[in-house]
Design a protein around this motif. Structure first.
Motif, PDB file in Angstrom:
ATOM      1  N   ASP A  55      55.534 -54.123  31.358  1.00 22.72           N
ATOM      2  CA  ASP A  55      55.092 -55.372  31.970  1.00 22.72           C
ATOM      3  C   ASP A  55      56.210 -56.412  31.935  1.00 22.72           C
ATOM      4  O   ASP A  55      57.055 -56.399  31.037  1.00 22.72           O
ATOM      5  CB  ASP A  55      53.863 -55.913  31.239  1.00 22.72           C
ATOM      6  N   THR A  57      57.484 -60.625  33.747  1.00 18.03           N
ATOM      7  CA  THR A  57      57.328 -61.750  34.668  1.00 18.03           C
ATOM      8  C   THR A  57      58.706 -62.066  35.232  1.00 18.03           C
ATOM      9  O   THR A  57      59.675 -62.182  34.476  1.00 18.03           O
ATOM     10  CB  THR A  57      56.754 -62.984  33.963  1.00 18.03           C
ATOM     11  N   GLU A  59      60.678 -64.830  37.912  1.00 18.13           N
ATOM     12  CA  GLU A  59      60.554 -66.115  38.604  1.00 18.13           C
ATOM     13  C   GLU A  59      61.867 -66.459  39.284  1.00 18.13           C
ATOM     14  O   GLU A  59      62.945 -66.108  38.779  1.00 18.13           O
ATOM     15  CB  GLU A  59      60.232 -67.246  37.624  1.00 18.13           C
ATOM     16  N   ARG A 124      56.574 -66.524  41.441  1.00 19.14           N
ATOM     17  CA  ARG A 124      56.480 -65.703  40.233  1.00 19.14           C
ATOM     18  C   ARG A 124      55.726 -64.412  40.547  1.00 19.14           C
ATOM     19  O   ARG A 124      54.677 -64.444  41.194  1.00 19.14           O
ATOM     20  CB  ARG A 124      55.766 -66.500  39.153  1.00 19.14           C
ATOM     21  N   THR A 126      54.249 -61.094  38.307  1.00 19.19           N
ATOM     22  CA  THR A 126      53.997 -60.570  36.966  1.00 19.19           C
ATOM     23  C   THR A 126      53.352 -59.200  37.084  1.00 19.19           C
ATOM     24  O   THR A 126      52.428 -59.012  37.875  1.00 19.19           O
ATOM     25  CB  THR A 126      53.061 -61.509  36.178  1.00 19.19           C
ATOM     26  N   ARG A 127      53.867 -58.273  36.286  1.00 25.69           N
ATOM     27  CA  ARG A 127      53.237 -56.950  36.221  1.00 25.69           C
ATOM     28  C   ARG A 127      52.368 -56.893  34.982  1.00 25.69           C
ATOM     29  O   ARG A 127      52.827 -57.160  33.873  1.00 25.69           O
ATOM     30  CB  ARG A 127      54.283 -55.845  36.158  1.00 25.69           C
ATOM     31  N   HIS A 128      51.098 -56.560  35.197  1.00 24.49           N
ATOM     32  CA  HIS A 128      50.155 -56.264  34.118  1.00 24.49           C
ATOM     33  C   HIS A 128      49.646 -54.851  34.393  1.00 24.49           C
ATOM     34  O   HIS A 128      48.739 -54.664  35.208  1.00 24.49           O
ATOM     35  CB  HIS A 128      48.963 -57.232  34.115  1.00 24.49           C
ATOM     36  N   ARG A 133      50.716 -59.544  39.930  1.00 25.32           N
ATOM     37  CA  ARG A 133      50.115 -60.871  40.102  1.00 25.32           C
ATOM     38  C   ARG A 133      51.151 -61.763  40.784  1.00 25.32           C
ATOM     39  O   ARG A 133      52.285 -61.866  40.325  1.00 25.32           O
ATOM     40  CB  ARG A 133      49.761 -61.402  38.727  1.00 25.32           C
ATOM     41  N   TRP A 144      50.565 -73.403  38.493  1.00 29.96           N
ATOM     42  CA  TRP A 144      50.830 -72.174  39.235  1.00 29.96           C
ATOM     43  C   TRP A 144      49.595 -71.804  40.033  1.00 29.96           C
ATOM     44  O   TRP A 144      48.500 -71.703  39.482  1.00 29.96           O
ATOM     45  CB  TRP A 144      51.197 -71.044  38.276  1.00 29.96           C
ATOM     46  N   ALA A 184      56.044 -60.424  30.139  1.00 34.44           N
ATOM     47  CA  ALA A 184      54.918 -60.850  30.975  1.00 34.44           C
ATOM     48  C   ALA A 184      54.214 -62.060  30.371  1.00 34.44           C
ATOM     49  O   ALA A 184      54.063 -62.163  29.154  1.00 34.44           O
ATOM     50  CB  ALA A 184      53.924 -59.709  31.136  1.00 34.44           C
ATOM     51  N   ILE A 185      53.767 -62.958  31.257  1.00 31.40           N
ATOM     52  CA  ILE A 185      52.932 -64.077  30.824  1.00 31.40           C
ATOM     53  C   ILE A 185      51.561 -63.542  30.410  1.00 31.40           C
ATOM     54  O   ILE A 185      51.243 -62.379  30.639  1.00 31.40           O
ATOM     55  CB  ILE A 185      52.788 -65.124  31.948  1.00 31.40           C
TER      56      ILE A 185
END
Length: 191
Positions: A55, A57, A59, A124, A126-128, A133, A144, A184-185
């Motif tokens: 995972d 993030t 930006e 941004r 993000t991979r979860h 995302r 955001w 990741a966030i």
């Protein structure tokens, strides 16, 4: 973000680095797209990337000289020629939109109107796990904004970085600044 560990897929005819800013001028009729609606495949857009495991993030702030239909710039995550997501600002119908293309064998395209910002737009990805995302920063309120949750195949590693294309011309000029790729966030979707 050290650019030394990043690699171009389809290097542009011109790019330069100044501090944390990467300036790019696109080549002729560049794009990433697979089949849907238009019936063609293109994999000649410019993508500066590095491999990322698990995972993450990513930006970046994108500021472009959008003038011609489909001029676009933003972030990309890529597993292969047939599995990738690009997200950023795209010019269509005389306006700049937040655009997301998700490709799992064939491409789909979504657009969302966003407020114009002369300072560019911070985006941004993000991979979860199996999800990408997509968000952008609304500078008017500092929050955001969610744009999309998209399925993406799980894998040990993917390529992540900046992309730009100009399907109808050459010479689209764009500046990317503040690129970061890190942990990741939080998975929390709402503030």
């Amino acid at each position: 973000m050290a650019l030394l560990d990043m690699t171009w897929l389809n290097p542009p005819p011109h790019h330069s680095v100044d501090g944390d800013a990467i300036r790019v001028r696109t080549g002729k009729e560049t794009d990433f797209w697979r089949e849907t609606f238009y019936g063609f495949w293109r994999d000649n857009g410019h993508f500066l990337h590095r491999p990322v495991e698990g995972d993450f993030t990513a930006e970046v702030t994108v500021k472009g000289d959008y003038k011609v239909l489909y001029d676009q710039a933003g972030l990309m995550v890529r597993l292969s020629e047939t599995h990738w997501i690009k997200a950023g600002i795209e010019y269509t119908d005389g306006l700049s939109y937040f655009s997301v293309v998700v490709t799992n064998d064939t491409s789909d395209w979504s657009l969302a109107p966003i407020p114009a910002d002369p300072n560019g737009v911070r985006i941004r990805l993000t991979r979860h796990a199996e999800t990408i995302r997509v968000q952008y920063l609304d500078r008017s309120d500092g929050h955001w904004k969610p744009v999309r949750l998209a399925y993406f195949p799980t894998s040990g590693s993917v390529d992540v970085g900046i992309m730009c294309c100009s399907p109808q011309r050459e010479g689209f000029e764009v500046t990317f600044s503040g690129l970061s790729i890190g942990p990741a966030i939080s998975r929390a979707l709402h503030d």
